[in-house]
Design a protein around this motif. Structure first.
Motif, PDB file in Angstrom:
ATOM      1  N   ARG A  30      16.894 -65.722  23.895  1.00 24.47           N
ATOM      2  CA  ARG A  30      15.758 -64.789  23.859  1.00 24.47           C
ATOM      3  C   ARG A  30      15.295 -64.438  25.269  1.00 24.47           C
ATOM      4  O   ARG A  30      15.041 -63.267  25.586  1.00 24.47           O
ATOM      5  N   LEU A  31      15.208 -65.499  26.107  1.00 26.97           N
ATOM      6  CA  LEU A  31      14.798 -65.235  27.486  1.00 26.97           C
ATOM      7  C   LEU A  31      15.810 -64.339  28.203  1.00 26.97           C
ATOM      8  O   LEU A  31      15.451 -63.392  28.918  1.00 26.97           O
ATOM      9  N   ARG A  32      17.094 -64.641  28.003  1.00 29.21           N
ATOM     10  CA  ARG A  32      18.127 -63.828  28.654  1.00 29.21           C
ATOM     11  C   ARG A  32      18.140 -62.404  28.130  1.00 29.21           C
ATOM     12  O   ARG A  32      18.414 -61.453  28.878  1.00 29.21           O
ATOM     13  N   THR A  33      17.905 -62.256  26.828  1.00 32.58           N
ATOM     14  CA  THR A  33      17.861 -60.893  26.265  1.00 32.58           C
ATOM     15  C   THR A  33      16.722 -60.086  26.867  1.00 32.58           C
ATOM     16  O   THR A  33      16.866 -58.884  27.133  1.00 32.58           O
ATOM     17  N   GLU A  34      15.574 -60.729  27.056  1.00 31.33           N
ATOM     18  CA  GLU A  34      14.462 -60.002  27.691  1.00 31.33           C
ATOM     19  C   GLU A  34      14.831 -59.551  29.100  1.00 31.33           C
ATOM     20  O   GLU A  34      14.570 -58.403  29.500  1.00 31.33           O
ATOM     21  N   GLU A  35      15.490 -60.473  29.863  1.00 31.89           N
ATOM     22  CA  GLU A  35      15.906 -60.087  31.209  1.00 31.89           C
ATOM     23  C   GLU A  35      16.938 -58.967  31.170  1.00 31.89           C
ATOM     24  O   GLU A  35      16.878 -58.005  31.956  1.00 31.89           O
ATOM     25  N   CYS A  36      17.896 -59.102  30.252  1.00 34.19           N
ATOM     26  CA  CYS A  36      18.945 -58.072  30.149  1.00 34.19           C
ATOM     27  C   CYS A  36      18.372 -56.735  29.702  1.00 34.19           C
ATOM     28  O   CYS A  36      18.851 -55.674  30.127  1.00 34.19           O
ATOM     29  N   GLN A  37      17.400 -56.773  28.817  1.00 32.77           N
ATOM     30  CA  GLN A  37      16.776 -55.518  28.401  1.00 32.77           C
ATOM     31  C   GLN A  37      16.101 -54.810  29.567  1.00 32.77           C
ATOM     32  O   GLN A  37      16.168 -53.585  29.697  1.00 32.77           O
ATOM     33  N   GLN A  38      15.440 -55.614  30.413  1.00 28.79           N
ATOM     34  CA  GLN A  38      14.815 -55.015  31.592  1.00 28.79           C
ATOM     35  C   GLN A  38      15.864 -54.406  32.512  1.00 28.79           C
ATOM     36  O   GLN A  38      15.710 -53.276  33.013  1.00 28.79           O
ATOM     37  N   GLN A  39      16.979 -55.167  32.720  1.00 32.43           N
ATOM     38  CA  GLN A  39      18.063 -54.624  33.552  1.00 32.43           C
ATOM     39  C   GLN A  39      18.690 -53.403  32.908  1.00 32.43           C
ATOM     40  O   GLN A  39      19.094 -52.450  33.588  1.00 32.43           O
ATOM     41  N   LEU A  40      18.785 -53.437  31.569  1.00 34.70           N
ATOM     42  CA  LEU A  40      19.379 -52.307  30.850  1.00 34.70           C
ATOM     43  C   LEU A  40      18.551 -51.040  31.039  1.00 34.70           C
ATOM     44  O   LEU A  40      19.100 -49.950  31.215  1.00 34.70           O
ATOM     45  N   LYS A  41      17.265 -51.170  31.000  1.00 34.00           N
ATOM     46  CA  LYS A  41      16.416 -49.991  31.206  1.00 34.00           C
ATOM     47  C   LYS A  41      16.649 -49.396  32.595  1.00 34.00           C
ATOM     48  O   LYS A  41      16.781 -48.176  32.749  1.00 34.00           O
ATOM     49  N   ASN A  42      16.725 -50.284  33.586  1.00 32.70           N
ATOM     50  CA  ASN A  42      16.959 -49.789  34.945  1.00 32.70           C
ATOM     51  C   ASN A  42      18.320 -49.120  35.071  1.00 32.70           C
ATOM     52  O   ASN A  42      18.480 -48.069  35.707  1.00 32.70           O
ATOM     53  N   LEU A  43      19.322 -49.765  34.475  1.00 27.10           N
ATOM     54  CA  LEU A  43      20.673 -49.211  34.566  1.00 27.10           C
ATOM     55  C   LEU A  43      20.823 -47.919  33.769  1.00 27.10           C
ATOM     56  O   LEU A  43      21.570 -47.025  34.159  1.00 27.10           O
ATOM     57  N   GLN A  44      20.161 -47.830  32.629  1.00 27.04           N
ATOM     58  CA  GLN A  44      20.227 -46.600  31.839  1.00 27.04           C
ATOM     59  C   GLN A  44      19.672 -45.417  32.615  1.00 27.04           C
ATOM     60  O   GLN A  44      20.220 -44.312  32.570  1.00 27.04           O
ATOM     61  N   ALA A  45      18.586 -45.676  33.325  1.00 29.18           N
ATOM     62  CA  ALA A  45      18.015 -44.589  34.129  1.00 29.18           C
ATOM     63  C   ALA A  45      18.973 -44.167  35.236  1.00 29.18           C
ATOM     64  O   ALA A  45      19.150 -42.968  35.523  1.00 29.18           O
ATOM     65  N   ALA A  46      19.654 -45.174  35.863  1.00 32.62           N
ATOM     66  CA  ALA A  46      20.590 -44.847  36.949  1.00 32.62           C
ATOM     67  C   ALA A  46      21.853 -44.194  36.418  1.00 32.62           C
ATOM     68  O   ALA A  46      22.395 -43.251  37.008  1.00 32.62           O
ATOM     69  N   LEU A  47      22.339 -44.713  35.281  1.00 26.95           N
ATOM     70  CA  LEU A  47      23.586 -44.185  34.732  1.00 26.95           C
ATOM     71  C   LEU A  47      23.409 -42.820  34.086  1.00 26.95           C
ATOM     72  O   LEU A  47      24.371 -42.059  33.974  1.00 26.95           O
ATOM     73  N   GLY A  48      22.190 -42.523  33.623  1.00 29.38           N
ATOM     74  CA  GLY A  48      21.960 -41.208  33.029  1.00 29.38           C
ATOM     75  C   GLY A  48      22.191 -40.094  34.029  1.00 29.38           C
ATOM     76  O   GLY A  48      22.846 -39.084  33.727  1.00 29.38           O
ATOM     77  N   SER A  49      21.649 -40.284  35.226  1.00 29.68           N
ATOM     78  CA  SER A  49      21.845 -39.261  36.264  1.00 29.68           C
ATOM     79  C   SER A  49      23.319 -39.159  36.657  1.00 29.68           C
ATOM     80  O   SER A  49      23.867 -38.060  36.835  1.00 29.68           O
ATOM     81  N   ARG A  50      23.984 -40.314  36.776  1.00 29.26           N
ATOM     82  CA  ARG A  50      25.411 -40.291  37.146  1.00 29.26           C
ATOM     83  C   ARG A  50      26.261 -39.669  36.043  1.00 29.26           C
ATOM     84  O   ARG A  50      27.274 -39.016  36.313  1.00 29.26           O
ATOM     85  N   LEU A  51      25.865 -39.889  34.775  1.00 33.05           N
ATOM     86  CA  LEU A  51      26.600 -39.297  33.664  1.00 33.05           C
ATOM     87  C   LEU A  51      26.528 -37.782  33.702  1.00 33.05           C
ATOM     88  O   LEU A  51      27.528 -37.090  33.454  1.00 33.05           O
ATOM     89  N   GLU A  52      25.364 -37.252  34.011  1.00 30.73           N
ATOM     90  CA  GLU A  52      25.238 -35.792  34.107  1.00 30.73           C
ATOM     91  C   GLU A  52      26.140 -35.239  35.206  1.00 30.73           C
ATOM     92  O   GLU A  52      26.828 -34.226  35.023  1.00 30.73           O
ATOM     93  N   GLU A  53      26.158 -35.938  36.351  1.00 28.41           N
ATOM     94  CA  GLU A  53      27.023 -35.485  37.447  1.00 28.41           C
ATOM     95  C   GLU A  53      28.496 -35.546  37.056  1.00 28.41           C
ATOM     96  O   GLU A  53      29.276 -34.616  37.310  1.00 28.41           O
ATOM     97  N   SER A  54      28.893 -36.671  36.409  1.00 30.47           N
ATOM     98  CA  SER A  54      30.306 -36.811  36.015  1.00 30.47           C
ATOM     99  C   SER A  54      30.695 -35.787  34.959  1.00 30.47           C
ATOM    100  O   SER A  54      31.813 -35.259  34.968  1.00 30.47           O
ATOM    101  N   LEU A  55      29.780 -35.477  34.020  1.00 25.81           N
ATOM    102  CA  LEU A  55      30.087 -34.447  33.021  1.00 25.81           C
ATOM    103  C   LEU A  55      30.278 -33.084  33.663  1.00 25.81           C
ATOM    104  O   LEU A  55      31.185 -32.327  33.271  1.00 25.81           O
ATOM    105  N   CYS A  56      29.455 -32.783  34.639  1.00 26.36           N
ATOM    106  CA  CYS A  56      29.630 -31.509  35.353  1.00 26.36           C
ATOM    107  C   CYS A  56      30.977 -31.464  36.063  1.00 26.36           C
ATOM    108  O   CYS A  56      31.690 -30.451  36.024  1.00 26.36           O
TER     109      CYS A  56
END
Length: 748
Positions: free
Chosen positions: A176-202
């Protein structure tokens, strides 16, 4: 299983108890009947004793009466009537008693036998019951031991499961503790990967070429997956088919040649009489059989050679199959050409005077067999020509009909084998009948034997081909119909040919890429070399190039040195000649003679000095004046200093250029290493993001699985507790029943 066994044992114990109770009641009844019978026996024995005493008394009275009768005959006569009446009464009474005694003896014997039989039966039954009770007791003991063992095991499992549940709870908390940490990291990575995904799709939309698998025409040009196992299997099958075709070709050649010989012998022998013009024409056509039969083997051989390990063998690429089909068509035309002559020859043989009725019947059977043989060959040719269509006209045969064509070919081959068996049978009968003809010769018998052997070889070959084709029918339909990935078929033979060319180019490219790898450097040494490359401005390659350039310079300077040494020797010779001319012009004839004598040793000495000191000392002339020598020394020193200055400047420029070149190479290498590290870091970032997503999924799944396992374990523990309580109760009941049975058996 233990519950079922317990229920069965309970039923058995209850049944045995009921049986034992019924047997006890029967024993009581039998004991009562025995007692009654014994009482009756005792009363009967007592009654018999009384009767015996009475009989004795009566006999005594009879004896006394007889003695008295002798004395008093007279008185006896008067009383004789009374005594006779008494005797008759006593006799009747005695007879009744005797009959009753016999009846009682019979009843007593029967009762005794019945008692003995019942006693034996009851004893045997009692022994059986005792053995059953002992067996039941052993079973009960074993079950008690099993139940105790299972209880112990279940208790151990319970403790283990409790420990496991505690560990799982702890792991769940950590997760549970690790999932909370991973969820926080996931939110950060999703924000970073979203922008990169748009660039790669273009970038993908702008730079990626078109997808050729969408169009069937373009997809047909793609090289399909190479299945080496199928290719090797097809080559093996083609080799087997080639061997079978070779056997058939030899058998057909022998059959046609021996048939030609037979026409020249029977019914009219060409050695004694002229053969009919029909048979002459027939033999002329049969003589040409090799030109039609041999190409079948050649066409099959070409088809076998076209199937290799590197090619893609499908019906669209099997171009050599067309040649085999054409050769088969030419052989079919040959059979059609000789068929009417063969039929007319058989009819002519039937009309001859040597032909019997049985021989005529055999000839008519062969007449129909030959027609059937032509029909089978026509079927085979049509189906083989259908298989040729995908490589010539793909619209003529659909891919869905491949299986039907192959099955029809297999059926035609089996029909061909059956017809050849009938021909062999009928021809063997015909040969036996022809041997009985009075004009039969040894040549005719041997020719018939040769024809029969060729027909037997034909039947064997046809049977082998038919069984071979039917056994491998699934492989033919599966391996000869695969196409490129994403598609179902090749559009045309041209696209298949282009695909094969692309495959060859791809194979050549892959072979060119296969180069021997360089020997690997140990990891620690590679790290040390990398540090050296990154820290210093000169690399090993730069130093090697400097060494190579210095070696080239040394070689060039050596060549120049040799060149200038030769030039110096030539200049020295010219200088000597000029000195001689100068001396000749200044001095007279007398001095000339003296100078000639003095010049000769000087020339010898100079030659020795030049040979010994050509590499170290400059060229000197002993015969020149002091002004000339001083002028030459000045010029020489001037040029030597100038040359030294130029060489020093040149060396300095070369060293600077090499130094700058090495620095440039080192910087370029640093730049390339930085770019590579950048690419590796981006790939690691991608992998890290993928791993994070995967770990999150795994955490969710593990969390759910742990929760499910905990719930299942709790349910399982509850069920185990219930089963333990039930089994304990059953064991107690079994113990009670076993104790009761043991007591009852002891009482028995």
């Amino acid at each position: 299983q233990l519950r079922a066994q317990n229920q069965v044992l309970k039923k058995g114990v209850v049944d045995e108890q009921a049986n034992s109770a019924s047997l006890k009641e029967q024993l009581k009844m039998k004991d009562q009947s025995l007692r009654k019978l014994q009482q009756e026996m005792d009363s009967l024995t007592f009654r018999n004793q009384q009767l015996a005493k009475r009989v004795e008394l009566l006999q005594d009275e009879l004896a006394l009466s007889e003695t008295r009768g002798k004395k008093n005959k007279k008185s006896a006569e008067s009383s004789s009537q009374l005594s006779q009446e008494q005797k008759s009464v006593f006799n009747e009474d005695l007879q009744k008693k005797i009959e009753e005694n016999e009846r009682l003896h019979i009843l007593f014997f029967e009762a005794d036998e019945q008692h003995k039989r019942l006693e034996a039966e009851l004893r045997t039954r009692l022994e059986v019951l005792e053995t059953d009770a002992a067996q039941h007791q052993t079973v009960v003991d074993s079950l008690t031991r099993k139940y105790t063992d299972t209880i112990e095991k279940l208790q151990n499992d319970k403790t283990k499961l409790e420990i496991k549940s505690q560990t799982l709870e702890r792991e769940a908390k950590d997760c549970r503790l690790r999932t909370e940490e991973c969820q926080q990291q996931l939110k950060n990575l999703q924000a970073a990967l979203g922008s990169r995904l748009e660039e790669s799709l273009c970038i993908i939309n702008e730079k990626v070429p078109f997808n050729d698998t969408r169009s069937s025409r373009y997809n047909a040009l793609n090289v399909p997956l190479h299945n080496r196992r199928y290719q090797l299997k097809l080559r093996d099958l083609a080799g087997q088919a080639l061997a079978f075709v070779q056997e058939l070709v030899t058998a057909l050649l022998n059959f046609h040649t021996y048939t030609e010989q037979k026409i020249q012998i029977f019914p009219i022998d060409s050695a004694t009489d002229t053969v009919s013009p029909l048979n002459q024409k027939f033999s002329q056509y049969l003589h040409e059989n090799a030109s039609y039969v041999r190409p079948l083997e050649e066409g099959m051989h070409h088809l076998f050679e076209s199937i290799t390990e590197d090619t893609v063998t499908v019906l669209e690429t099997a171009v050599k199959l067309k040649g085999f089909s054409e050769h088969l068509a030419s052989y079919l035309g040959f059979l059609r050409k000789i068929l009417p002559y063969q039929l007319k020859s058989l009819e002519e043989e039937c009309e001859s005077s040597l032909c019997t009725a049985a021989l005529r019947a055999r000839n008519m059977e062969l007449h129909s067999d030959m027609k059937r043989l032509i029909a089978v060959f026509e079927k085979l040719h049509t189906y083989v020509s259908l298989l040729v269509l995908p490589s010539t006209k793909p619209e003529g045969l659909l891919r869905t009909n491949y299986n039907l064509v192959f099955t029809n070919i297999a059926a035609s081959l089996h029909g061909f084998h059956d017809i050849l068996k009938d021909i062999s049978k009928h021809y063997s009968q015909k040969a036996t009948l022809e041997q009985d003809v009075p004009t039969a010769t040894q040549k005719l018998i041997t020719t018939n034997d040769c024809i029969l052997s060729s027909i037997a070889a034909l039947t064997n070959g046809a049977g082998k081909i038919a069984s071979f084709f039917s056994n491998n029918l699934d492989h033919f339909t599966a391996s000869l119909s695969y196409g490129p990935k994403g598609g179902t078929e090749f559009i045309s033979p041209l696209s298949a040919e282009c695909m094969l060319q692309y495959k060859k180019k791809a194979v050549a490219y892959m072979k060119s890429l296969k180069k021997p790898c360089a020997s690997s450097v140990p990891y620690e040494e590679a790290l040390a070399n990398r540090r050296v490359l990154l820290s210093s401005t000169e690399s090993r390659e730069g130093l090697a190039q400097q060494v190579q350039q210095s070696l080239e310079k040394i070689a060039r300077l050596e060549q120049e040195k040799e060149h200038w040494m030769l030039e110096a020797q030539l200049a020295k010779i010219k200088l000597e000649k000029e000195n001689q001319k100068l001396k000749n012009s200044l001095s007279g004839h007398l001095t000339e003679t003296l100078q000639e004598h003095s010049v000769l040793p000087n020339v010898a000495e100079q030659k020795k000095e030049t040979t010994e000191k050509s590499l170290k000392e400059p060229i000197r002339s002993t015969s020149l004046t002091p002004d000339v020598e001083s002028r030459e020394d000045l010029i020489k020193n001037h040029y030597m200093t100038r040359i030294a200055e130029l060489t020093s400047h040149l060396q300095l420029a070369d060293s600077k250029s090499v130094h700058f070149h090495a620095e440039c190479r080192a910087l370029a290498k640093r730049l390339s290493l930085a770019e590579k590290s950048k690419e590796s870091l981006t790939e690691e970032l991608k992998l890290a993001s993928q791993n994070i997503s995967r770990l999150q999924d795994e955490l969710m799944t593990t969390k759910r699985s742990y929760e499910d396992q905990l719930s299942m374990m709790s349910d399982h523990l509850c069920s185990m507790n219930e089963t333990l309580t039930k089994q304990r109760e059953e064991i107690d009941t079994l113990k009670m029943t076993s104790k009761g049975n043991s007591k009852k058996n002891k009482n028995r």
